[in-house]
Motif scaffolding. Structure first.
Motif, PDB file in Angstrom:
ATOM      1  N   GLY A 243     -12.470 -48.182  77.926  1.00  0.00           N
ATOM      2  CA  GLY A 243     -13.267 -49.114  77.157  1.00  0.00           C
ATOM      3  C   GLY A 243     -12.522 -50.430  77.070  1.00  0.00           C
ATOM      4  O   GLY A 243     -11.414 -50.567  77.599  1.00  0.00           O
ATOM      5  N   ALA A 244     -13.109 -51.417  76.402  1.00  0.00           N
ATOM      6  CA  ALA A 244     -12.465 -52.721  76.221  1.00  0.00           C
ATOM      7  C   ALA A 244     -12.284 -52.940  74.728  1.00  0.00           C
ATOM      8  O   ALA A 244     -13.254 -53.175  74.010  1.00  0.00           O
ATOM      9  CB  ALA A 244     -13.309 -53.836  76.834  1.00  0.00           C
ATOM     10  N   ARG A 245     -11.028 -52.839  74.255  1.00  0.00           N
ATOM     11  CA  ARG A 245     -10.787 -52.832  72.812  1.00  0.00           C
ATOM     12  C   ARG A 245     -10.803 -54.218  72.196  1.00  0.00           C
ATOM     13  O   ARG A 245     -11.190 -54.402  71.053  1.00  0.00           O
ATOM     14  CB  ARG A 245      -9.454 -52.137  72.507  1.00  0.00           C
ATOM     15  CG  ARG A 245      -9.224 -51.937  71.008  1.00  0.00           C
ATOM     16  CD  ARG A 245      -7.974 -51.140  70.686  1.00  0.00           C
ATOM     17  NE  ARG A 245      -6.775 -51.815  71.124  1.00  0.00           N
ATOM     18  CZ  ARG A 245      -5.961 -51.355  72.068  1.00  0.00           C
ATOM     19  NH1 ARG A 245      -6.250 -50.217  72.675  1.00  0.00           N
ATOM     20  NH2 ARG A 245      -4.883 -52.012  72.411  1.00  0.00           N
ATOM     21  N   GLY A 246     -10.318 -55.216  72.914  1.00  0.00           N
ATOM     22  CA  GLY A 246     -10.184 -56.528  72.305  1.00  0.00           C
ATOM     23  C   GLY A 246      -8.836 -56.677  71.624  1.00  0.00           C
ATOM     24  O   GLY A 246      -7.902 -55.903  71.861  1.00  0.00           O
TER      25      GLY A 246
ATOM     26  N   GLY B 115      -8.131 -50.579  64.401  1.00  0.00           N
ATOM     27  CA  GLY B 115      -8.811 -51.622  63.649  1.00  0.00           C
ATOM     28  C   GLY B 115      -9.573 -52.620  64.491  1.00  0.00           C
ATOM     29  O   GLY B 115      -9.855 -53.727  64.044  1.00  0.00           O
ATOM     30  N   SER B 116      -9.928 -52.246  65.707  1.00  0.00           N
ATOM     31  CA  SER B 116     -10.623 -53.188  66.582  1.00  0.00           C
ATOM     32  C   SER B 116     -12.108 -53.214  66.264  1.00  0.00           C
ATOM     33  O   SER B 116     -12.640 -52.350  65.561  1.00  0.00           O
ATOM     34  CB  SER B 116     -10.419 -52.782  68.038  1.00  0.00           C
ATOM     35  OG  SER B 116     -10.870 -51.452  68.250  1.00  0.00           O
ATOM     36  N   LYS B 117     -12.794 -54.215  66.834  1.00  0.00           N
ATOM     37  CA  LYS B 117     -14.245 -54.265  66.694  1.00  0.00           C
ATOM     38  C   LYS B 117     -14.864 -53.115  67.495  1.00  0.00           C
ATOM     39  O   LYS B 117     -14.312 -52.681  68.508  1.00  0.00           O
ATOM     40  CB  LYS B 117     -14.784 -55.600  67.184  1.00  0.00           C
ATOM     41  CG  LYS B 117     -14.461 -56.760  66.237  1.00  0.00           C
ATOM     42  CD  LYS B 117     -15.177 -58.033  66.641  1.00  0.00           C
ATOM     43  CE  LYS B 117     -14.889 -59.142  65.629  1.00  0.00           C
ATOM     44  NZ  LYS B 117     -15.587 -60.406  65.985  1.00  0.00           N
ATOM     45  N   PRO B 118     -16.030 -52.627  67.071  1.00  0.00           N
ATOM     46  CA  PRO B 118     -16.649 -51.509  67.807  1.00  0.00           C
ATOM     47  C   PRO B 118     -16.908 -51.868  69.263  1.00  0.00           C
ATOM     48  O   PRO B 118     -17.223 -53.010  69.597  1.00  0.00           O
ATOM     49  CB  PRO B 118     -17.960 -51.290  67.044  1.00  0.00           C
ATOM     50  CG  PRO B 118     -17.697 -51.806  65.666  1.00  0.00           C
ATOM     51  CD  PRO B 118     -16.784 -52.989  65.864  1.00  0.00           C
ATOM     52  N   THR B 119     -16.756 -50.867  70.114  1.00  0.00           N
ATOM     53  CA  THR B 119     -16.971 -51.054  71.540  1.00  0.00           C
ATOM     54  C   THR B 119     -17.364 -49.729  72.161  1.00  0.00           C
ATOM     55  O   THR B 119     -17.280 -48.677  71.524  1.00  0.00           O
ATOM     56  CB  THR B 119     -15.693 -51.625  72.200  1.00  0.00           C
ATOM     57  OG1 THR B 119     -15.990 -52.084  73.505  1.00  0.00           O
ATOM     58  CG2 THR B 119     -14.598 -50.578  72.266  1.00  0.00           C
TER      59      THR B 119
ATOM     60  N   ARG C  26     -17.559 -59.945  70.700  1.00  0.00           N
ATOM     61  CA  ARG C  26     -18.862 -59.343  70.412  1.00  0.00           C
ATOM     62  C   ARG C  26     -18.743 -57.824  70.408  1.00  0.00           C
ATOM     63  O   ARG C  26     -17.954 -57.241  71.139  1.00  0.00           O
ATOM     64  CB  ARG C  26     -19.896 -59.785  71.451  1.00  0.00           C
ATOM     65  CG  ARG C  26     -20.197 -61.275  71.407  1.00  0.00           C
ATOM     66  CD  ARG C  26     -21.427 -61.616  72.252  1.00  0.00           C
ATOM     67  NE  ARG C  26     -21.195 -61.348  73.656  1.00  0.00           N
ATOM     68  CZ  ARG C  26     -20.646 -62.208  74.514  1.00  0.00           C
ATOM     69  NH1 ARG C  26     -20.256 -63.395  74.086  1.00  0.00           N
ATOM     70  NH2 ARG C  26     -20.487 -61.891  75.786  1.00  0.00           N
ATOM     71  N   ALA C  27     -19.575 -57.200  69.578  1.00  0.00           N
ATOM     72  CA  ALA C  27     -19.571 -55.732  69.460  1.00  0.00           C
ATOM     73  C   ALA C  27     -20.955 -55.185  69.782  1.00  0.00           C
ATOM     74  O   ALA C  27     -21.467 -54.292  69.114  1.00  0.00           O
ATOM     75  CB  ALA C  27     -19.138 -55.317  68.056  1.00  0.00           C
ATOM     76  N   THR C  28     -21.569 -55.724  70.828  1.00  0.00           N
ATOM     77  CA  THR C  28     -22.920 -55.326  71.213  1.00  0.00           C
ATOM     78  C   THR C  28     -22.904 -53.935  71.834  1.00  0.00           C
ATOM     79  O   THR C  28     -22.068 -53.639  72.687  1.00  0.00           O
ATOM     80  CB  THR C  28     -23.503 -56.327  72.221  1.00  0.00           C
ATOM     81  OG1 THR C  28     -23.409 -57.649  71.676  1.00  0.00           O
ATOM     82  CG2 THR C  28     -24.951 -55.989  72.541  1.00  0.00           C
ATOM     83  N   GLU C  29     -23.831 -53.093  71.398  1.00  0.00           N
ATOM     84  CA  GLU C  29     -23.988 -51.782  72.025  1.00  0.00           C
ATOM     85  C   GLU C  29     -25.217 -51.832  72.925  1.00  0.00           C
ATOM     86  O   GLU C  29     -26.336 -52.104  72.459  1.00  0.00           O
ATOM     87  CB  GLU C  29     -24.144 -50.668  70.994  1.00  0.00           C
ATOM     88  CG  GLU C  29     -24.187 -49.293  71.648  1.00  0.00           C
ATOM     89  CD  GLU C  29     -24.269 -48.147  70.652  1.00  0.00           C
ATOM     90  OE1 GLU C  29     -24.087 -47.000  71.079  1.00  0.00           O
ATOM     91  OE2 GLU C  29     -24.541 -48.407  69.473  1.00  0.00           O
ATOM     92  N   TYR C  30     -25.018 -51.557  74.200  1.00  0.00           N
ATOM     93  CA  TYR C  30     -26.079 -51.663  75.188  1.00  0.00           C
ATOM     94  C   TYR C  30     -26.691 -50.289  75.467  1.00  0.00           C
ATOM     95  O   TYR C  30     -25.962 -49.329  75.770  1.00  0.00           O
ATOM     96  CB  TYR C  30     -25.531 -52.248  76.492  1.00  0.00           C
ATOM     97  CG  TYR C  30     -24.963 -53.638  76.338  1.00  0.00           C
ATOM     98  CD1 TYR C  30     -25.795 -54.757  76.281  1.00  0.00           C
ATOM     99  CD2 TYR C  30     -23.595 -53.836  76.225  1.00  0.00           C
ATOM    100  CE1 TYR C  30     -25.263 -56.025  76.138  1.00  0.00           C
ATOM    101  CE2 TYR C  30     -23.055 -55.107  76.081  1.00  0.00           C
ATOM    102  CZ  TYR C  30     -23.903 -56.201  76.037  1.00  0.00           C
ATOM    103  OH  TYR C  30     -23.382 -57.457  75.890  1.00  0.00           O
TER     104      TYR C  30
ATOM    105  N   LEU D 163      -9.664 -46.811  70.887  1.00  0.00           N
ATOM    106  CA  LEU D 163     -10.512 -47.924  70.482  1.00  0.00           C
ATOM    107  C   LEU D 163     -11.472 -47.449  69.391  1.00  0.00           C
ATOM    108  O   LEU D 163     -11.548 -46.258  69.071  1.00  0.00           O
ATOM    109  CB  LEU D 163     -11.277 -48.491  71.686  1.00  0.00           C
ATOM    110  CG  LEU D 163     -11.907 -47.504  72.682  1.00  0.00           C
ATOM    111  CD1 LEU D 163     -13.220 -46.945  72.173  1.00  0.00           C
ATOM    112  CD2 LEU D 163     -12.103 -48.171  74.028  1.00  0.00           C
ATOM    113  N   ASN D 164     -12.180 -48.384  68.828  1.00  0.00           N
ATOM    114  CA  ASN D 164     -13.138 -48.103  67.758  1.00  0.00           C
ATOM    115  C   ASN D 164     -14.517 -47.929  68.391  1.00  0.00           C
ATOM    116  O   ASN D 164     -15.222 -48.897  68.651  1.00  0.00           O
ATOM    117  CB  ASN D 164     -13.131 -49.254  66.746  1.00  0.00           C
ATOM    118  CG  ASN D 164     -14.051 -48.997  65.570  1.00  0.00           C
ATOM    119  OD1 ASN D 164     -14.490 -47.885  65.344  1.00  0.00           O
ATOM    120  ND2 ASN D 164     -14.333 -50.045  64.806  1.00  0.00           N
TER     121      ASN D 164
END
Length: 807
Positions: A37-40, A46-50, A286-290, A347-348
């Motif tokens: 995944g891509a954590r940021g 504590g990362s943004k959701p991904t 961004r924490a967009t879920e596709y 990741l989150n």
């Protein structure tokens, strides 16, 4: 560019970004962990959701190059959403030992399978302008003393096994970046090895991309640049703090700086950042879920699931489960979604779907019962509750505050004015105790800590702090205390301050508070009783990210706790029991003879429960095939603790790869062992037959390509998948070689009665070995056997050809 500007490019500006040069409009290039995944920029917790994709071994189990390419494309979108243009993936190290704590990140024990899947992943990722970073180059096959240990690898094993996946990713995949391993290779740190980075990577493989260090893995200034390491990470520069001074004094270093700076700029250009720079700040992530990514993760998770066993019960295979039945879902991994391993790949996740949720969604809640039965966590679970953090000054005054969710805190970006190496923090949370009883509290930390409840100190991890196995070796071991509590609310306070480590790696600060009520003795019996009352039972056992993690190796192949006893008891209570395993590698199965069905589910990403339910219920065929041999006993593994320490895990700063070429199925063949399950094994819900094999020639000249065609027919009544595997055996070789080696494979999906010709292509390298005397690849003239089947133990088709010339 000025020399100072060139030097500035050769170390990060912070943890994730390269240094910009505003005068020339050169932007920062942001990188992010990978590989699932891509954590940021956020911390591991504590990362943004991904999006959380299946881990490496689950993807390796798919044996599906097209799927890996598709996943790479989706990961590129996730990476760009985080403002990054470089993903720190894929992991290309091999499964030398079944005990490597980080095996779950990699694809396979086999170099060709690893390389072929890595090529597809790299191509998919880079097709969208995001750079792949193949890692860890090279010889990082265990976590023991990984920052300093020397992997002493014989030349043939290095070339034929450990370098081959990287070579494929660079030469065939066109990877834009390579990350060096922490370890030394034959005495020299990988990050400053002229032979590895210059002679092999640059000269032999014609690599034109960027070479970066692993985080904290740079050990010199000018020497590392001259060896071919372009970028020190993270920043600001530590090992390279003196690089400008060295470059001003030495012409060779100045030339090397110029080359390295060009490599950094080339990567910025290749990713398009010169013309469309991204916002690299954490706030812009961004924490967009596709929906299409969610669907892909579910499909990939199911395709990586390996049906190890599926015997008949009452005249029919136990799986797939029929419709309209009741199912008892038992075990520690039933209601807890094990979607990933531990370490830097954490990741989150947007979602974490457990097997219990997946089966209830598919069968209806009324038809699915549940009991835990036993625990398998290594550490006490964290509390999902807000935690208030106060940063204190010298006199105890509050300098800054923040609120986070969850009782595990890792510090990355600190409030303005707070020093990372010397801050003091007070963490406060409210503990809700539902009923009077005995409870376990725990604490461990990378840094000094102490815990109090209602003002009374319960755990001292401050004056007694000792280094342990948590947090990549920077943390203490877990300290547990049992307390008696009445029902109600309690204030828990943890005091914390960093502990600076003088080991060349940036300080790491983290703390974890655990809480759990001990399991009553009746839980085990209640779970077994519940299993016996249902039509079918699914017992969900395995490991989790406490056990399978970067920083430490696995302690053995036995399931943690009393899970084996739970499996045996449930099998006795209900003969229609499926064992669902979720681990990052092989485990021993003392109950295997009694289990009619076993499904290896790995850590299949955020849609875990849905993907596994799809397989259990027959909505999809189990598409996985083992990318790793499952040994029958630990002593059958080519490297294990019963052997001399210098072979595994290492001794006196060295780990000797004494087994040479013989890992995985190569070791099994050499010693005529019977594995628990062989490499490449996996069952389908249908059956397949292989027709007569055709080759373009039986007299092969090495400047040509050889095509092998295998007709495959689905002889069952359901659609399904299989993997046709081609192994090469070279009985006339001048030098000793493994009995067989995987050199081609293809996955095929067929409807009932359908036949398809599967094309497998071979070339010179398919038959070659590395002559370490002449330092050249060689394929000797003589007889070659092509062994074709559906696993390393299934060579049902044999074709003999002859190599006519040597080149």
């Amino acid at each position: 560019m000025t020399l100072e500007e060139q030097v500035s490019l050769l170390a990060g500006v912070d943890h994730w970004c390269t240094t910009p040069v505003p005068r020339l409009n050169i932007p920062s290039l942001k990188v992010t962990d990978g590989p699932s995944g891509a954590r940021g920029v956020g911390t591991l917790v504590g990362s943004k959701p991904t999006a959380a994709f299946p881990v490496g071994i689950a993807l390796g189990s798919t044996w599906n190059k097209a799927l890996l390419r598709e996943i790479g494309v989706h990961l590129a979108r996730e990476t760009l959403d985080k403002g990054a243009a470089v993903l720190l993936a894929p992991t290309m190290n091999l499964f030398r030992s079944a005990l490597n704590g980080r095996n779950f990140e990699s694809y396979s024990e086999d170099p060709y399978l690893t390389g072929a899947l890595g090529v597809a992943y790299v191509q998919g990722l880079q097709s969208s302008g995001v750079a792949a970073t193949v890692k860890h180059f090279v010889g990082n096959e265990s976590e023991f003393e990984r920052s300093t240990i020397s992997s002493d690898i014989p030349e043939r094993a290095l070339r034929e096994l450990y370098l081959r996946p990287f070579e494929m990713a660079v030469r065939e995949g066109g990877a834009w970046a390579v990350m060096t391993g922490y370890n030394r290779l034959n005495g020299t740190y990988c990050s400053q090895s002229p032979r590895l980075l210059g002679d092999i990577l640059r000269d032999e493989w014609s690599f034109s991309g960027l070479v970066m260090s692993d985080w904290g893995g740079t050990h010199s200034a000018g020497a590392s640049v001259r060896a071919g390491l372009d970028l020190e990470m993270p920043g600001p520069a530590k090992a390279r703090a003196t690089l400008l001074t060295e470059a001003l004094k030495d012409e060779e270093t100045r030339k090397a700086v110029r080359v390295a700076a060009k490599n950094v700029l080339r990567l910025i250009e290749r990713t398009g950042m010169l013309t469309r720079p991204l916002d690299v700040s954490g706030e812009a992530e961004r924490a967009t879920e596709y929906p299409d990514t969610r669907s892909l993760i579910r499909r990939a998770g199911a395709e990586g699931a390996v049906l190890l066993k599926n015997n008949a019960v009452c005249g029919a295979p136990l799986l797939p489960l029929p419709a309209g039945v009741t199912v008892a879902v038992i075990g520690p991994n039933a209601a807890v979604a094990q979607v990933m391993g531990g370490g830097s790949s954490q990741l989150n996740a947007h979602r974490r779907v457990s097997p219990l949720e997946g089966l209830r969604d598919a069968l209806g809640e009324a038809n699915v019962s549940h009991a835990v039965g036993t625990f398998n966590n290594r550490y006490l679970p964290i509390l999902q509750t807000p935690i208030h953090i106060e940063y204190l000054g010298q006199e105890g005054e509050v300098l800054a505050t923040e609120i986070r969710l969850g009782s595990e805190v890792m510090w990355g970006i600190l409030p303005a004015g707070i020093a990372a190496d010397s801050f003091r923090a007070r963490l406060t949370l409210t503990l809700i105790v539902p009923e009077e009883g005995t409870y376990d509290l725990s604490l461990f930390s990378a840094g000094l800590s102490r815990l109090s409840v209602q003002g009374k100190e319960v755990i001292d991890n401050w004056t007694t702090w000792q280094p342990g196995e948590t947090y990549f070796g920077f943390g203490s071991d877990e300290i547990r205390e049992r307390v008696s509590l009445d029902s109600g609310t309690y204030v828990v306070v943890v005091d914390f301050t960093p502990k600076v480590h003088d080991n060349g790696i940036a300080a790491f600060s983290a703390v974890r508070i655990g809480f759990q009520q001990p399991s009553p003795p009746t839980d085990f019996e209640d779970a077994v009783k519940l299993a016996g009352q249902a039509d079918f039972a699914v017992v969900c056992v395995g490991t989790n990210s406490d056990w399978e993690t970067e920083g430490i190796d696995r302690q053995g192949l036995t399931l943690p706790g009393d899970q084996d006893a739970l499996v045996s008891a449930v099998l006795s209570a209900n003969p229609r029991t499926v064992v669902l395993l979720q681990t990052g590698g092989p485990v021993l199965m003392p109950w295997l003879d009694d289990a009619p069905a076993v499904l290896q589910g790995w850590f299949p990403g955020q849609e875990a429960g849905h993907a596994l339910a799809d397989v259990l219920l027959g909505h999809v065929d189990p598409g996985g095939r083992l990318p790793q041999t499952f040994p029958a006993r630990l002593s059958d593994d080519p490297t294990h603790p019963e052997l001399p320490d210098v072979q595994y895990p290492g001794s006196a700063g060295h780990v000797e790869y004494q087994e040479g070429l013989y890992i995985g199925y190569r070791h099994i063949d050499r010693h005529a062992l019977t594995p628990l399950f062989p490499f490449g094994h996996g069952l389908s819900y249908t059956t397949f037959s292989l027709g007569e094999v055709q080759v373009t020639t039986h007299e092969f000249r090495l400047d040509e390509a050889l095509q092998v065609t295998v007709p495959v027919t689905n002889t069952g009544v359901r659609a399904g998948q299989t993997v046709i595997q081609l192994y090469v055996s070279s009985p006339d070789s001048r030098m000793a070689r493994p009995w067989k080696e995987l050199q081609a494979f293809e996955k095929v999906s067929l409807n009932p009665g359908e036949t398809q010709d599967v094309l497998l292509e071979l070339n010179f390298r398919s038959f070659a070995y590395f002559d370490d005397i002449q330092n050249v690849w060689v394929a000797d003239p003589g007889e070659i056997h092509l062994l074709i089947g559906e696993s390393s133990a299934d060579a049902r088709k044999l074709v003999t050809i002859r190599i006519m010339t040597q080149i």
